[in-house]
Design a protein around this motif. Structure first.
Motif, PDB file in Angstrom:
ATOM      1  N   LYS A   1      47.078  -5.491 126.733  1.00 38.10           N
ATOM      2  CA  LYS A   1      48.205  -4.547 126.803  1.00 38.10           C
ATOM      3  C   LYS A   1      48.720  -4.217 125.398  1.00 38.10           C
ATOM      4  O   LYS A   1      49.028  -3.067 125.102  1.00 38.10           O
ATOM      5  CB  LYS A   1      49.340  -5.116 127.655  1.00 38.10           C
ATOM      6  CG  LYS A   1      48.953  -5.363 129.095  1.00 38.10           C
ATOM      7  CD  LYS A   1      49.067  -4.147 129.941  1.00 38.10           C
ATOM      8  CE  LYS A   1      48.814  -4.504 131.395  1.00 38.10           C
ATOM      9  NZ  LYS A   1      48.831  -3.390 132.274  1.00 38.10           N
ATOM     10  N   ASP A   2      48.783  -5.228 124.513  1.00 33.89           N
ATOM     11  CA  ASP A   2      49.238  -5.003 123.143  1.00 33.89           C
ATOM     12  C   ASP A   2      48.290  -4.079 122.378  1.00 33.89           C
ATOM     13  O   ASP A   2      48.719  -3.362 121.473  1.00 33.89           O
ATOM     14  CB  ASP A   2      49.397  -6.322 122.388  1.00 33.89           C
ATOM     15  CG  ASP A   2      50.615  -7.116 122.829  1.00 33.89           C
ATOM     16  OD1 ASP A   2      51.447  -6.581 123.603  1.00 33.89           O
ATOM     17  OD2 ASP A   2      50.735  -8.282 122.398  1.00 33.89           O
ATOM     18  N   LEU A   3      47.027  -4.089 122.718  1.00 31.56           N
ATOM     19  CA  LEU A   3      46.061  -3.183 122.091  1.00 31.56           C
ATOM     20  C   LEU A   3      46.182  -1.759 122.619  1.00 31.56           C
ATOM     21  O   LEU A   3      45.603  -0.834 122.057  1.00 31.56           O
ATOM     22  CB  LEU A   3      44.633  -3.683 122.341  1.00 31.56           C
ATOM     23  CG  LEU A   3      44.175  -4.886 121.532  1.00 31.56           C
ATOM     24  CD1 LEU A   3      42.877  -5.449 122.089  1.00 31.56           C
ATOM     25  CD2 LEU A   3      44.012  -4.498 120.065  1.00 31.56           C
ATOM     26  N   GLY A   4      46.921  -1.589 123.703  1.00 32.02           N
ATOM     27  CA  GLY A   4      47.071  -0.274 124.303  1.00 32.02           C
ATOM     28  C   GLY A   4      46.109  -0.025 125.450  1.00 32.02           C
ATOM     29  O   GLY A   4      45.984   1.104 125.928  1.00 32.02           O
TER      30      GLY A   4
ATOM     31  N   GLN B   1      36.481   3.297 123.951  1.00 29.84           N
ATOM     32  CA  GLN B   1      37.005   4.574 123.487  1.00 29.84           C
ATOM     33  C   GLN B   1      35.871   5.532 123.130  1.00 29.84           C
ATOM     34  O   GLN B   1      35.938   6.719 123.452  1.00 29.84           O
ATOM     35  CB  GLN B   1      37.944   4.366 122.296  1.00 29.84           C
ATOM     36  CG  GLN B   1      39.268   3.753 122.707  1.00 29.84           C
ATOM     37  CD  GLN B   1      40.178   3.499 121.540  1.00 29.84           C
ATOM     38  OE1 GLN B   1      39.770   2.956 120.519  1.00 29.84           O
ATOM     39  NE2 GLN B   1      41.436   3.900 121.678  1.00 29.84           N
ATOM     40  N   ARG B   2      34.819   5.011 122.496  1.00 31.17           N
ATOM     41  CA  ARG B   2      33.666   5.857 122.161  1.00 31.17           C
ATOM     42  C   ARG B   2      32.949   6.336 123.418  1.00 31.17           C
ATOM     43  O   ARG B   2      32.343   7.403 123.418  1.00 31.17           O
ATOM     44  CB  ARG B   2      32.697   5.102 121.251  1.00 31.17           C
ATOM     45  CG  ARG B   2      33.225   4.877 119.850  1.00 31.17           C
ATOM     46  CD  ARG B   2      32.156   4.377 118.906  1.00 31.17           C
ATOM     47  NE  ARG B   2      31.574   3.114 119.266  1.00 31.17           N
ATOM     48  CZ  ARG B   2      32.017   1.924 118.875  1.00 31.17           C
ATOM     49  NH1 ARG B   2      33.099   1.836 118.116  1.00 31.17           N
ATOM     50  NH2 ARG B   2      31.412   0.821 119.254  1.00 31.17           N
ATOM     51  N   GLN B   3      33.010   5.538 124.483  1.00 26.04           N
ATOM     52  CA  GLN B   3      32.343   5.873 125.745  1.00 26.04           C
ATOM     53  C   GLN B   3      33.274   6.604 126.718  1.00 26.04           C
ATOM     54  O   GLN B   3      32.892   6.883 127.843  1.00 26.04           O
ATOM     55  CB  GLN B   3      31.835   4.585 126.416  1.00 26.04           C
ATOM     56  CG  GLN B   3      30.797   3.824 125.622  1.00 26.04           C
ATOM     57  CD  GLN B   3      29.448   4.500 125.654  1.00 26.04           C
ATOM     58  OE1 GLN B   3      29.095   5.149 126.629  1.00 26.04           O
ATOM     59  NE2 GLN B   3      28.701   4.357 124.578  1.00 26.04           N
ATOM     60  N   HIS B   4      34.504   6.875 126.289  1.00 27.84           N
ATOM     61  CA  HIS B   4      35.518   7.552 127.110  1.00 27.84           C
ATOM     62  C   HIS B   4      35.853   6.751 128.377  1.00 27.84           C
ATOM     63  O   HIS B   4      36.065   7.315 129.439  1.00 27.84           O
ATOM     64  CB  HIS B   4      35.091   8.978 127.459  1.00 27.84           C
ATOM     65  CG  HIS B   4      34.742   9.789 126.253  1.00 27.84           C
ATOM     66  ND1 HIS B   4      35.701  10.232 125.363  1.00 27.84           N
ATOM     67  CD2 HIS B   4      33.546  10.196 125.765  1.00 27.84           C
ATOM     68  CE1 HIS B   4      35.107  10.885 124.387  1.00 27.84           C
ATOM     69  NE2 HIS B   4      33.805  10.893 124.596  1.00 27.84           N
ATOM     70  N   ILE B   5      35.921   5.428 128.223  1.00 33.94           N
ATOM     71  CA  ILE B   5      36.355   4.544 129.301  1.00 33.94           C
ATOM     72  C   ILE B   5      37.844   4.301 129.085  1.00 33.94           C
ATOM     73  O   ILE B   5      38.270   3.923 127.994  1.00 33.94           O
ATOM     74  CB  ILE B   5      35.560   3.220 129.289  1.00 33.94           C
ATOM     75  CG1 ILE B   5      34.082   3.503 129.540  1.00 33.94           C
ATOM     76  CG2 ILE B   5      36.117   2.244 130.320  1.00 33.94           C
ATOM     77  CD1 ILE B   5      33.169   2.316 129.298  1.00 33.94           C
TER      78      ILE B   5
END
Length: 124
Positions: free
Chosen positions: A82-85, A58-62
């Protein structure tokens, strides 16, 4: 951008490299630029690895992920991702450390046990 995240717990007593370092070396040997490799080496279990990897991503915009793991481990890993989103896709390895029914069956039973435990935990 290529990103490799790998848990570091996969070290036996005779191993000198973490799974993350071994995966990094493999990727470099297969023409992935070292600066494109992001390693997660803080975790010791799959759920923690995925959570840590997701935070880094998320910090790396992946935004999408390919989960590479043993075929017998894939269901549990993908369920957790998948549960983590995570927008995650499965890529089971074509080879496995578990070659015979004598080694596959205990690992499969372990994976089933941990998947059921994980799913029960998420219901609470």
């Amino acid at each position: 951008m290529a990103a490799i995240t790998n848990r570091s717990s996969g070290m036996g007593e005779e191993d000198t490299l973490s799974e993350a370092e071994a995966a990094k070396r493999y990727a470099i040997q297969h023409k992935v630029n070292e600066e494109d490799i992001i390693m997660e080496e803080e975790s010791s279990i799959t759920e923690q690895n995925l959570s840590n990897a997701y935070a880094i991503a998320q910090r790396q915009h992946i935004n999408s992920f390919t989960i590479v793991s043993d075929p017998l481990h894939m269901k549990r890993a993908l369920t957790m991702a998948k549960d983590l989103g995570m927008d995650a896709y499965a890529s089971p390895t074509q080879t496995s450390a578990y070659q015979s029914i004598r080694t596959k069956l205990p690992f499969l039973l372990r994976e089933i046990f941990f998947l059921i435990g994980y799913q029960a935990k998420t219901l609470l």
